[in-house]
Design an enzyme around this catalytic site. Structure first.
Site, PDB file in Angstrom:
ATOM      1  N   GLY A  77       4.917   1.341   4.808  1.00  0.00           N
ATOM      2  CA  GLY A  77       6.290   2.048   4.443  1.00  0.00           C
ATOM      3  C   GLY A  77       7.226   1.120   3.767  1.00  0.00           C
ATOM      4  O   GLY A  77       7.842   1.450   2.839  1.00  0.00           O
ATOM      5  N   HIS A 129      -9.200   0.714   4.995  1.00  0.00           N
ATOM      6  CA  HIS A 129      -8.068   0.898   5.618  1.00  0.00           C
ATOM      7  C   HIS A 129      -8.385   2.033   6.802  1.00  0.00           C
ATOM      8  O   HIS A 129      -9.246   2.795   6.533  1.00  0.00           O
ATOM      9  CB  HIS A 129      -7.022   1.562   4.706  1.00  0.00           C
ATOM     10  CG  HIS A 129      -5.529   1.751   5.298  1.00  0.00           C
ATOM     11  ND1 HIS A 129      -5.307   2.614   6.106  1.00  0.00           N
ATOM     12  CD2 HIS A 129      -4.678   0.592   5.004  1.00  0.00           C
ATOM     13  CE1 HIS A 129      -4.165   2.500   6.443  1.00  0.00           C
ATOM     14  NE2 HIS A 129      -3.627   1.174   5.691  1.00  0.00           N
ATOM     15  N   LYS A 181      -0.080   4.198  -0.117  1.00  0.00           N
ATOM     16  CA  LYS A 181      -0.560   5.494   0.443  1.00  0.00           C
ATOM     17  C   LYS A 181      -0.405   6.686  -0.506  1.00  0.00           C
ATOM     18  O   LYS A 181      -0.364   6.386  -1.635  1.00  0.00           O
ATOM     19  CB  LYS A 181      -0.046   5.667   1.883  1.00  0.00           C
ATOM     20  CG  LYS A 181      -0.119   4.473   2.629  1.00  0.00           C
ATOM     21  CD  LYS A 181       0.093   4.620   4.317  1.00  0.00           C
ATOM     22  CE  LYS A 181       0.207   3.171   5.057  1.00  0.00           C
ATOM     23  NZ  LYS A 181       0.203   3.528   6.270  1.00  0.00           N
ATOM     24  N   SER A 233       3.590  -2.004  10.459  1.00  0.00           N
ATOM     25  CA  SER A 233       5.222  -2.051  10.787  1.00  0.00           C
ATOM     26  C   SER A 233       5.756  -3.453  10.253  1.00  0.00           C
ATOM     27  O   SER A 233       6.701  -3.834  11.082  1.00  0.00           O
ATOM     28  CB  SER A 233       5.429  -1.660  12.238  1.00  0.00           C
ATOM     29  OG  SER A 233       4.956  -0.449  12.183  1.00  0.00           O
ATOM     30  N   ASN A 244       0.808  -1.086  -0.052  1.00  0.00           N
ATOM     31  CA  ASN A 244      -0.068  -0.015   0.082  1.00  0.00           C
ATOM     32  C   ASN A 244       0.753   1.283   0.075  1.00  0.00           C
ATOM     33  O   ASN A 244       1.564   1.600   0.886  1.00  0.00           O
ATOM     34  CB  ASN A 244      -0.887  -0.035   1.387  1.00  0.00           C
ATOM     35  CG  ASN A 244      -1.713   1.094   1.468  1.00  0.00           C
ATOM     36  OD1 ASN A 244      -1.672   2.010   0.454  1.00  0.00           O
ATOM     37  ND2 ASN A 244      -2.340   1.633   2.608  1.00  0.00           N
ATOM     38  N   GLU A 255      -5.150  -5.205  10.739  1.00  0.00           N
ATOM     39  CA  GLU A 255      -4.120  -4.251  11.023  1.00  0.00           C
ATOM     40  C   GLU A 255      -4.284  -3.616  12.200  1.00  0.00           C
ATOM     41  O   GLU A 255      -5.394  -2.718  12.139  1.00  0.00           O
ATOM     42  CB  GLU A 255      -3.989  -3.256   9.775  1.00  0.00           C
ATOM     43  CG  GLU A 255      -3.858  -3.711   8.475  1.00  0.00           C
ATOM     44  CD  GLU A 255      -3.405  -2.613   7.242  1.00  0.00           C
ATOM     45  OE1 GLU A 255      -2.279  -3.025   6.883  1.00  0.00           O
ATOM     46  OE2 GLU A 255      -4.008  -1.725   7.196  1.00  0.00           O
ATOM     47  N   GLY A 296       2.361   2.232  10.749  1.00  0.00           N
ATOM     48  CA  GLY A 296       3.535   3.098  10.807  1.00  0.00           C
ATOM     49  C   GLY A 296       4.040   3.688  11.958  1.00  0.00           C
ATOM     50  O   GLY A 296       4.577   4.677  11.952  1.00  0.00           O
ATOM     51  N   GLU A 350      -6.753   4.269   7.829  1.00  0.00           N
ATOM     52  CA  GLU A 350      -6.833   5.723   7.491  1.00  0.00           C
ATOM     53  C   GLU A 350      -8.157   6.312   6.776  1.00  0.00           C
ATOM     54  O   GLU A 350      -8.252   7.463   7.071  1.00  0.00           O
ATOM     55  CB  GLU A 350      -5.497   5.953   6.754  1.00  0.00           C
ATOM     56  CG  GLU A 350      -4.169   5.934   7.390  1.00  0.00           C
ATOM     57  CD  GLU A 350      -2.960   5.247   6.800  1.00  0.00           C
ATOM     58  OE1 GLU A 350      -3.027   5.431   5.700  1.00  0.00           O
ATOM     59  OE2 GLU A 350      -2.049   4.745   7.391  1.00  0.00           O
TER      60      GLU A 350
END
Ligand code: PEP
Length: 255
Positions: free
Chosen positions: A237, A97, A11, A215, A9, A169, A175, A99
């Site tokens: 990330g 997700h 982002k 992470s 992902n 998640e 993150g 976010e």
């Protein structure tokens, strides 16, 4: 048996040229994938067509969007429909997700609609669930995640559910550099599988892939992916760096 999956992902990162470079680097160093493996690259919308064209010839590597809108078309400035995503050549879409849930107020009810429109347009879904820290601290994460799955997915029949991969998640791990322990991940994945078994039966539950996200890196992927109910990862990330992404894909392949 169920598939092992590593999905990246991106982002809201990378412009068109940077995206092309990263996809080419990912493809160039891709480990040998077997029938049981899938790698999915989920860039921002603007990259979808290019990424789908670059990945189309690659074995078992696919393109996915990070979201789609609930409606099919109309006056929804700034939104992108499932049909539009499909027309880029993308085959997957991430829905729910954390976010999106947190910053864009996506509710379980909206997500159920997004799930429907994605399936109507023959997109495969990566459906995200996961609890915030205060829920984990209160030890009510199992009920919280169960409700997300009931509200978002349980209106589907078993055939429709076969087009859904679940990504657990924990929000406190996304993150933050703070990964769930293998025990925390395994416990929740087993719980999610038992919730699915309760509604759809053991066979369906055993064939549903459940990914861990939060992470995940080359250093911790091997132990996470070794958990019996962890079928791969949704990677934020570390999916922006080809070497790290390869390291995580290797951890899947070497299981
Ligand atoms: C994610 O955003 O889905 C995610 C897992 O992010 P990260 O790997 O950066 O924690």
């Amino acid at each position: 048996m169920r598939k092992k999956v590593v999905a990246g992902n991106w982002k809201m990162n990378l412009d068109i040229e940077q995206g092309k470079k990263l996809v080419n680097e990912i493809l160039a160093g891709m480990p040998q994938l077997g029938d049981e493996h899938k790698v999915i690259i989920c860039p921002p919308f603007i990259h979808l067509q290019q990424t789908a064209q670059l990945t189309v010839a690659a074995n078992r590597v696919y393109t996915g969007a990070q979201n789609c809108y609930t409606e099919a078309s109309g006056a929804y400035t700034g939104e992108v429909s499932a049909a539009m995503v499909k027309s880029t050549g993308a085959l997957f879409v991430i829905l729910g997700h954390s976010e999106r849930r947190e910053y864009f107020n996506e509710t379980n009810e909206m997500l159920a609609k997004k799930v429907n429109t994605a399936l109507e347009n023959n997109l495969q879904i990566i459906f995200c669930c996961g609890e915030p820290l205060e829920i984990r601290d209160a030890c009510t994460q199992n009920q919280y995640v169960e409700q997300q799955i009931i509200d978002g997915l349980f209106h589907l029949d078993a055939e429709q559910l076969s087009h859904v991969t679940i990504a657990y998640e924990p929000i406190w791990a996304i993150g933050t550099g703070r990964t769930a322990t293998t025990e925390q991940a395994q416990d929740m994945h087993a719980h999610i599988r038992s919730v699915i078994a309760g509604r759809y039966g053991k066979e369906v539950a055993d064939s549903t892939s459940i990914l861990y996200g939060g992470s995940c890196k080359p250093s911790n992927a091997p132990e996470l992916f070794a958990c019996p109910d962890v079928d791969g990862g949704l990677i934020g990330g570390a999916s922006l760096n080809a070497a790290d992404f390869h390291g995580i894909i290797n951890a899947m392949v070497e299981q």
